[in-house]
Design a protein around this motif. Sequence first.
Motif, PDB file in Angstrom:
ATOM      1  N   PRO A 130     -48.154  65.092  26.881  1.00 25.42           N
ATOM      2  CA  PRO A 130     -47.861  65.272  25.455  1.00 25.42           C
ATOM      3  C   PRO A 130     -48.879  64.527  24.592  1.00 25.42           C
ATOM      4  O   PRO A 130     -49.397  63.483  24.978  1.00 25.42           O
ATOM      5  CB  PRO A 130     -46.457  64.678  25.303  1.00 25.42           C
ATOM      6  CG  PRO A 130     -46.286  63.760  26.460  1.00 25.42           C
ATOM      7  CD  PRO A 130     -47.069  64.365  27.580  1.00 25.42           C
ATOM      8  N   ALA A 131     -49.134  65.081  23.406  1.00 22.23           N
ATOM      9  CA  ALA A 131     -50.135  64.504  22.510  1.00 22.23           C
ATOM     10  C   ALA A 131     -49.522  63.796  21.317  1.00 22.23           C
ATOM     11  O   ALA A 131     -50.159  62.930  20.710  1.00 22.23           O
ATOM     12  CB  ALA A 131     -51.079  65.599  22.008  1.00 22.23           C
ATOM     13  N   ARG A 132     -48.269  64.159  20.964  1.00 17.43           N
ATOM     14  CA  ARG A 132     -47.617  63.594  19.782  1.00 17.43           C
ATOM     15  C   ARG A 132     -46.191  63.184  20.183  1.00 17.43           C
ATOM     16  O   ARG A 132     -45.346  64.039  20.422  1.00 17.43           O
ATOM     17  CB  ARG A 132     -47.601  64.595  18.626  1.00 17.43           C
ATOM     18  CG  ARG A 132     -49.012  64.973  18.149  1.00 17.43           C
ATOM     19  CD  ARG A 132     -48.964  66.007  17.025  1.00 17.43           C
ATOM     20  NE  ARG A 132     -48.249  65.519  15.849  1.00 17.43           N
ATOM     21  CZ  ARG A 132     -48.788  64.742  14.908  1.00 17.43           C
ATOM     22  NH1 ARG A 132     -50.063  64.352  15.013  1.00 17.43           N
ATOM     23  NH2 ARG A 132     -48.080  64.357  13.862  1.00 17.43           N
ATOM     24  N   ILE A 133     -45.954  61.886  20.250  1.00 18.43           N
ATOM     25  CA  ILE A 133     -44.719  61.353  20.813  1.00 18.43           C
ATOM     26  C   ILE A 133     -43.868  60.694  19.733  1.00 18.43           C
ATOM     27  O   ILE A 133     -44.366  59.907  18.929  1.00 18.43           O
ATOM     28  CB  ILE A 133     -45.020  60.315  21.916  1.00 18.43           C
ATOM     29  CG1 ILE A 133     -45.893  60.936  23.011  1.00 18.43           C
ATOM     30  CG2 ILE A 133     -43.729  59.755  22.507  1.00 18.43           C
ATOM     31  CD1 ILE A 133     -46.459  59.904  23.987  1.00 18.43           C
ATOM     32  N   PHE A 134     -42.582  61.025  19.750  1.00 17.17           N
ATOM     33  CA  PHE A 134     -41.595  60.290  18.955  1.00 17.17           C
ATOM     34  C   PHE A 134     -40.777  59.455  19.925  1.00 17.17           C
ATOM     35  O   PHE A 134     -40.272  59.973  20.920  1.00 17.17           O
ATOM     36  CB  PHE A 134     -40.681  61.248  18.185  1.00 17.17           C
ATOM     37  CG  PHE A 134     -39.705  60.526  17.281  1.00 17.17           C
ATOM     38  CD1 PHE A 134     -40.055  60.204  15.982  1.00 17.17           C
ATOM     39  CD2 PHE A 134     -38.448  60.150  17.743  1.00 17.17           C
ATOM     40  CE1 PHE A 134     -39.174  59.519  15.150  1.00 17.17           C
ATOM     41  CE2 PHE A 134     -37.564  59.465  16.924  1.00 17.17           C
ATOM     42  CZ  PHE A 134     -37.921  59.147  15.623  1.00 17.17           C
ATOM     43  N   ALA A 135     -40.645  58.150  19.654  1.00 21.04           N
ATOM     44  CA  ALA A 135     -39.913  57.248  20.549  1.00 21.04           C
ATOM     45  C   ALA A 135     -38.719  56.652  19.823  1.00 21.04           C
ATOM     46  O   ALA A 135     -38.861  56.104  18.720  1.00 21.04           O
ATOM     47  CB  ALA A 135     -40.822  56.138  21.061  1.00 21.04           C
ATOM     48  N   ALA A 136     -37.553  56.760  20.445  1.00 16.97           N
ATOM     49  CA  ALA A 136     -36.327  56.231  19.861  1.00 16.97           C
ATOM     50  C   ALA A 136     -35.833  55.047  20.677  1.00 16.97           C
ATOM     51  O   ALA A 136     -35.787  55.119  21.911  1.00 16.97           O
ATOM     52  CB  ALA A 136     -35.251  57.325  19.803  1.00 16.97           C
ATOM     53  N   PHE A 137     -35.454  54.001  19.996  1.00 17.70           N
ATOM     54  CA  PHE A 137     -34.916  52.759  20.541  1.00 17.70           C
ATOM     55  C   PHE A 137     -36.022  51.871  21.127  1.00 17.70           C
ATOM     56  O   PHE A 137     -37.069  52.339  21.548  1.00 17.70           O
ATOM     57  CB  PHE A 137     -33.795  53.017  21.546  1.00 17.70           C
ATOM     58  CG  PHE A 137     -32.667  53.800  20.943  1.00 17.70           C
ATOM     59  CD1 PHE A 137     -31.793  53.199  20.055  1.00 17.70           C
ATOM     60  CD2 PHE A 137     -32.504  55.148  21.227  1.00 17.70           C
ATOM     61  CE1 PHE A 137     -30.762  53.932  19.462  1.00 17.70           C
ATOM     62  CE2 PHE A 137     -31.483  55.887  20.638  1.00 17.70           C
ATOM     63  CZ  PHE A 137     -30.611  55.277  19.750  1.00 17.70           C
ATOM     64  N   HIS A 138     -35.732  50.583  21.106  1.00 17.15           N
ATOM     65  CA  HIS A 138     -36.733  49.570  21.420  1.00 17.15           C
ATOM     66  C   HIS A 138     -37.392  49.805  22.776  1.00 17.15           C
ATOM     67  O   HIS A 138     -38.615  49.757  22.902  1.00 17.15           O
ATOM     68  CB  HIS A 138     -36.070  48.189  21.397  1.00 17.15           C
ATOM     69  CG  HIS A 138     -37.045  47.074  21.294  1.00 17.15           C
ATOM     70  ND1 HIS A 138     -37.169  46.291  20.163  1.00 17.15           N
ATOM     71  CD2 HIS A 138     -37.973  46.597  22.160  1.00 17.15           C
ATOM     72  CE1 HIS A 138     -38.112  45.400  20.342  1.00 17.15           C
ATOM     73  NE2 HIS A 138     -38.619  45.550  21.553  1.00 17.15           N
ATOM     74  N   ASN A 139     -36.570  50.053  23.801  1.00 17.16           N
ATOM     75  CA  ASN A 139     -37.137  50.214  25.141  1.00 17.16           C
ATOM     76  C   ASN A 139     -37.994  51.466  25.253  1.00 17.16           C
ATOM     77  O   ASN A 139     -38.981  51.489  25.997  1.00 17.16           O
ATOM     78  CB  ASN A 139     -36.051  50.182  26.213  1.00 17.16           C
ATOM     79  CG  ASN A 139     -34.882  51.098  25.913  1.00 17.16           C
ATOM     80  OD1 ASN A 139     -34.644  51.493  24.777  1.00 17.16           O
ATOM     81  ND2 ASN A 139     -34.117  51.433  26.934  1.00 17.16           N
ATOM     82  N   GLY A 140     -37.643  52.512  24.511  1.00 13.87           N
ATOM     83  CA  GLY A 140     -38.476  53.704  24.507  1.00 13.87           C
ATOM     84  C   GLY A 140     -39.823  53.455  23.861  1.00 13.87           C
ATOM     85  O   GLY A 140     -40.870  53.877  24.370  1.00 13.87           O
TER      86      GLY A 140
END
Length: 344
Positions: free
Chosen positions: A53-63
């Motif tokens: 993947p080229a564009r990442i959305f990360a949710a929550f601290h550990n992510g």
Amino acid sequence: MRVRAVRSPLSWLAAVLAAGLLLAGCSGPARSSAAPAAGITNCGVTVPTGTPPARIFAAFHNGVEAVYALGAGDRLVGAAYLDNPLLPDYAARFHPDLKKPAYYPEEYPSREEVLRLDPDFVVSGFTGAFTAEGLGTRAELDRIGIGSYLFSQYCPSADGKDQKDLAANDVSLDSVYGDLTNLGVVLGKTAEARALVEKMKKTVADTESKLAGVSRPSVAMLNRPGGGELRVFGTGDVATTIIEKAGGTQAFGDVAGRLTRIGTEELIKRRPDVIVVPACCGADVGPGGAQSVIDGLKSDPALANVPAVRDNRVYAVTFAEVTPGVRNADAVASLAKLLHPERF
């Protein structure tokens, strides 16, 4: 314990149509729903392992920290919910004031807002992202060309379920190592993942080697969100693994849930030798964020004879340390030093 405001979602059809237009304009057509040629299985969902993947959305601290730790932080277009300050190396590359990435600290961004960022992948460290109230189910995201990964200790019983419907998940450090390894494959960072996992394993092994023959104190890990009822981290959580690897025993070993409500009388009954309070939640909340809970425990006359309180063995840590992720090995080492300072 996270308590988040919930937005009223638009119909999924409207979201799909909006996403289709957005993706067509920015990233070309959504990918085919045909089965991928190669992939890994994560919480029953197949995650492709072809083009990273080229564009990442990360949710929550550990992510968020996992993406940075694996060397893919430059691909973050958005992030949500830091429990504590990022580790210094990651913080130096995190510039939400410049929208690099866009940061959402207080509540779930609407799925429309996340789609506006045009991600092709979502990494979540917690179950709540992939629900109707969150970003939609993982199957729904896949249908509009967005892949996903969920830390496996929070696998729900079915796609779209929330934290009240967790499956019988592995809460060991092996599960954490597996997630980081799998994410490394998906993100095209296999070597980085291997090096990270090897480093974590060495930290834990070095710590355990110093603990041979120790007398293991009973440890209660708990919090009091909003000053309300006490909630204990039970066996359905990596916290128990951290306690045991650090040379302690879980004082609530018969409590299967995570952040389960308990009464003061139950804490008195268990008589833990040590109490650990994880501080949460916010990008500026360090261990000091647990102080009000600690002060409350120490000043409660009903708890005066609980060994941990009596002997002043009530310690603050951070929530980020005891959530499945890149900090867990260091959390084992840090807790071991608190439980067995004579061995260090």
